[in-house]
Design an enzyme around this catalytic site. Structure first.
Site, PDB file in Angstrom:
ATOM      1  N   GLY A   1      15.754 -45.308  28.307  1.00 25.02           N
ATOM      2  CA  GLY A   1      15.848 -45.888  26.970  1.00 25.02           C
ATOM      3  C   GLY A   1      15.145 -45.055  25.925  1.00 25.02           C
ATOM      4  N   GLY A   2      15.932 -44.278  25.185  1.00 24.22           N
ATOM      5  CA  GLY A   2      15.399 -43.587  24.022  1.00 24.22           C
ATOM      6  C   GLY A   2      14.578 -42.348  24.294  1.00 24.22           C
TER       7      GLY A   2
ATOM      8  N   CYS B   1      27.796 -56.771  33.479  1.00 27.50           N
ATOM      9  CA  CYS B   1      29.240 -57.021  33.452  1.00 27.50           C
ATOM     10  C   CYS B   1      29.462 -58.531  33.478  1.00 27.50           C
ATOM     11  CB  CYS B   1      29.909 -56.467  34.716  1.00 27.50           C
ATOM     12  SG  CYS B   1      30.111 -54.714  34.731  1.00 27.50           S
TER      13      CYS B   1
ATOM     14  N   ILE C   1      32.419 -48.692  24.795  1.00 26.82           N
ATOM     15  CA  ILE C   1      33.467 -47.882  25.432  1.00 26.82           C
ATOM     16  C   ILE C   1      34.346 -48.779  26.300  1.00 26.82           C
ATOM     17  CG2 ILE C   1      33.901 -45.837  26.889  1.00 26.82           C
ATOM     18  CD1 ILE C   1      32.308 -45.180  24.317  1.00 26.82           C
TER      19      ILE C   1
ATOM     20  N   LEU D   1      33.846 -49.413  29.519  1.00 23.46           N
ATOM     21  CA  LEU D   1      33.930 -48.913  30.897  1.00 23.46           C
ATOM     22  C   LEU D   1      35.301 -48.322  31.215  1.00 23.46           C
ATOM     23  CD1 LEU D   1      31.664 -51.653  32.398  1.00 23.46           C
ATOM     24  CD2 LEU D   1      31.174 -49.218  32.476  1.00 23.46           C
TER      25      LEU D   1
ATOM     26  N   ASN E   1      27.792 -45.246  39.395  1.00 27.79           N
ATOM     27  CA  ASN E   1      27.489 -46.500  38.682  1.00 27.79           C
ATOM     28  C   ASN E   1      28.674 -47.440  38.907  1.00 27.79           C
ATOM     29  OD1 ASN E   1      27.763 -48.073  35.874  1.00 27.79           O
ATOM     30  ND2 ASN E   1      25.617 -47.568  36.129  1.00 27.79           N
TER      31      ASN E   1
ATOM     32  N   GLY F   1      19.698 -40.356  28.327  1.00 24.84           N
ATOM     33  CA  GLY F   1      21.070 -40.701  27.964  1.00 24.84           C
ATOM     34  C   GLY F   1      21.485 -40.113  26.630  1.00 24.84           C
ATOM     35  N   THR F   2      21.340 -40.905  25.568  1.00 27.14           N
ATOM     36  CA  THR F   2      21.803 -40.537  24.225  1.00 27.14           C
ATOM     37  C   THR F   2      21.288 -39.166  23.764  1.00 27.14           C
ATOM     38  OG1 THR F   2      21.935 -42.882  23.682  1.00 27.14           O
ATOM     39  CG2 THR F   2      21.843 -41.374  21.832  1.00 27.14           C
TER      40      THR F   2
HETATM   41  C1  LIG Z   1      28.256 -43.879  25.376  1.00 26.24           C
HETATM   42  C2  LIG Z   1      27.443 -44.594  26.420  1.00 26.24           C
HETATM   43  C3  LIG Z   1      28.054 -45.040  27.601  1.00 26.24           C
HETATM   44  C4  LIG Z   1      27.320 -45.717  28.579  1.00 26.24           C
HETATM   45  N1  LIG Z   1      27.929 -46.108  29.741  1.00 26.24           N
HETATM   46  C5  LIG Z   1      27.210 -46.735  30.708  1.00 26.24           C
HETATM   47  C6  LIG Z   1      27.838 -47.117  31.934  1.00 26.24           C
HETATM   48  O1  LIG Z   1      29.025 -46.839  32.183  1.00 26.24           O
HETATM   49  N2  LIG Z   1      27.073 -47.793  32.848  1.00 26.24           N
HETATM   50  C7  LIG Z   1      25.746 -48.088  32.632  1.00 26.24           C
HETATM   51  O2  LIG Z   1      25.108 -48.695  33.493  1.00 26.24           O
HETATM   52  N3  LIG Z   1      25.123 -47.702  31.494  1.00 26.24           N
HETATM   53  C8  LIG Z   1      25.824 -47.044  30.532  1.00 26.24           C
HETATM   54  N4  LIG Z   1      25.191 -46.642  29.362  1.00 26.24           N
HETATM   55  C9  LIG Z   1      23.762 -46.943  29.170  1.00 26.24           C
HETATM   56  C10 LIG Z   1      22.872 -45.707  29.434  1.00 26.24           C
HETATM   57  O3  LIG Z   1      23.001 -45.254  30.762  1.00 26.24           O
HETATM   58  C11 LIG Z   1      21.383 -46.021  29.132  1.00 26.24           C
HETATM   59  O4  LIG Z   1      20.951 -47.070  29.949  1.00 26.24           O
HETATM   60  C12 LIG Z   1      21.172 -46.411  27.666  1.00 26.24           C
HETATM   61  O5  LIG Z   1      21.982 -45.643  26.810  1.00 26.24           O
HETATM   62  C13 LIG Z   1      19.711 -46.276  27.219  1.00 26.24           C
HETATM   63  O6  LIG Z   1      19.253 -44.941  27.371  1.00 26.24           O
HETATM   64  P1  LIG Z   1      19.275 -43.863  26.167  1.00 26.24           P
HETATM   65  O7  LIG Z   1      18.596 -44.505  24.993  1.00 26.24           O
HETATM   66  O8  LIG Z   1      18.522 -42.663  26.715  1.00 26.24           O
HETATM   67  O9  LIG Z   1      20.703 -43.538  25.895  1.00 26.24           O
HETATM   68  C14 LIG Z   1      25.926 -45.963  28.371  1.00 26.24           C
HETATM   69  C15 LIG Z   1      25.314 -45.517  27.180  1.00 26.24           C
HETATM   70  C16 LIG Z   1      26.046 -44.849  26.207  1.00 26.24           C
HETATM   71  C17 LIG Z   1      25.340 -44.388  24.965  1.00 26.24           C
END
Ligand SMILES: Cc1cc2nc3c(=O)[nH]c(=O)nc-3n(C[C@H](O)[C@H](O)[C@H](O)COP(=O)(O)O)c2cc1C
Length: 304
Positions: A243-244, A130, A71, A73, A99, A265-266
């Protein structure tokens, strides 16, 4: 029996251990009320000092049991966040952490100073995934000194809770975890996405315009459980597992691996009710096992 799911994490009292992960919940304003009752806290989409347009599309690619995102940021910058979102958060019954992102330690510090004391901002999650522009683009999160300098820069400018979101793209997460703990972090979130790539076989080029993307979803879960566990073994401050996580059992794996709380998250993209279902499933597990509170859940944290 009703178990007590409240938990103290890095300076915040949370009504439950399930949090919304950064970037997967926007600024919370789009979320139906149904989701909110189970939310322990929300972490906002990553923000920089200035507004950002993010990367060009395509920004998302589906992968086996996961997704790649780049994306870049995208966000409204600190002024837009203070004007449009923080006033809404101030009225909510759960804390919102911002964040925060930057290209230098000073920029992170400046951002936290601007947000310190703004009603609706309960704390910070520092995204150290970053590029550090002053150090030739090396990621802050890959270098214990750079990670510590960002943490210190934020710590100096705010009394609010400071959490640090660790990257999995390191050879020893414990070293980074200890460095940011020593620099004043109140808690750690482990982990951010893994860098991945996928090719478009019609175009003969990467499916994402940014070429690489962050891999998330169930594909990364065992990797994330391991890294969160390693981080939890390395420090005394709480670790939030990310994560997941799709179901309560996944969240419980992180908790047994030594985490104090979790972020989803996802899963929310697939099932908008995921956070509530994970929360309720943890409650059912606790009740079935006869645990009165989360502190009674056995944790596997050998120190040797
Ligand atoms: C579309 C998307 C945008 C994300 N944006 C950020 C972000 O702005 N800052 C951040 O620290 N992590 C960001 N993440 C990471 C998630 O917060 C998380 O750490 C990561 O997706 C693993 O968790 P999940 O498998 O449950 O999604 C983003 C993840 C996704 C999928």
């Amino acid at each position: 029996m009703t178990s007590d799911l409240s938990v103290e994490v890095g300076g915040l009292e949370l009504r439950g251990p399930v949090l919304a992960a950064s970037g997967t919940f926007g600024y919370g304003t789009e979320v139906p009320l149904l989701e909110r009752r189970a939310l322990g806290a929300m972490v906002s989409k990553g923000i920089f000092l200035k507004p950002r347009a993010g990367t060009a599309p395509p920004r998302i690619a589906e992968t086996p049991s996961g997704m790649l995102n780049a994306i870049g940021l995208q966000g409204p910058g600190v002024d837009g966040l203070i004007r449009d979102y923080a006033p809404k958060w101030a009225a909510w019954d759960f804390p919102v952490l911002v964040n925060i992102n930057g290209e230098s330690a000073a920029e992170y510090g400046e951002l936290s100073a601007r947000l310190d004391g703004v009603p609706g901002v309960a704390g910070f999650e520092i995204n150290i995934s970053c590029p550090n522009v002053e150090q030739g683009g090396m990621y802050f999160g890959n270098d214990p000194r750079a990670a510590a300098s960002v943490t210190e820069a934020v710590r100096r400018r705010t009394k609010l809770p400071v959490w640090v979101k660790l990257t999995p793209m390191v050879s020893d997460i414990g070293i980074i975890a200890r460095a940011v703990e020593a620099a004043g972090a109140d808690a750690l979130s482990a982990v951010n996405t893994f860098v991945g790539m996928s090719m478009d076989l019609n175009a003969y080029q990467p499916r994402l315009s940014f070429r690489t993307g962050g891999l998330s979803g169930p594909a990364i879960r065992p990797l994330a459980v391991h890294l969160a566990h390693q981080a939890a073994r390395a420090v005394d401050i709480p670790v939030i597992g990310v994560g997941g996580i799709m179901r309560a059992e996944d969240a419980l794996e992180f908790l047994v691996a030594g985490c104090r709380a979790v972020q989803v998250g996802t899963a929310t993209f697939v099932n908008p009710n995921a956070i509530a279902e994970v929360h309720d499933g943890i409650a059912a597990f606790m009740a079935a096992k006869g645990f009165a509170s989360l502190s009674e859940l056995p944790r596997y944290l050998p120190r040797d």
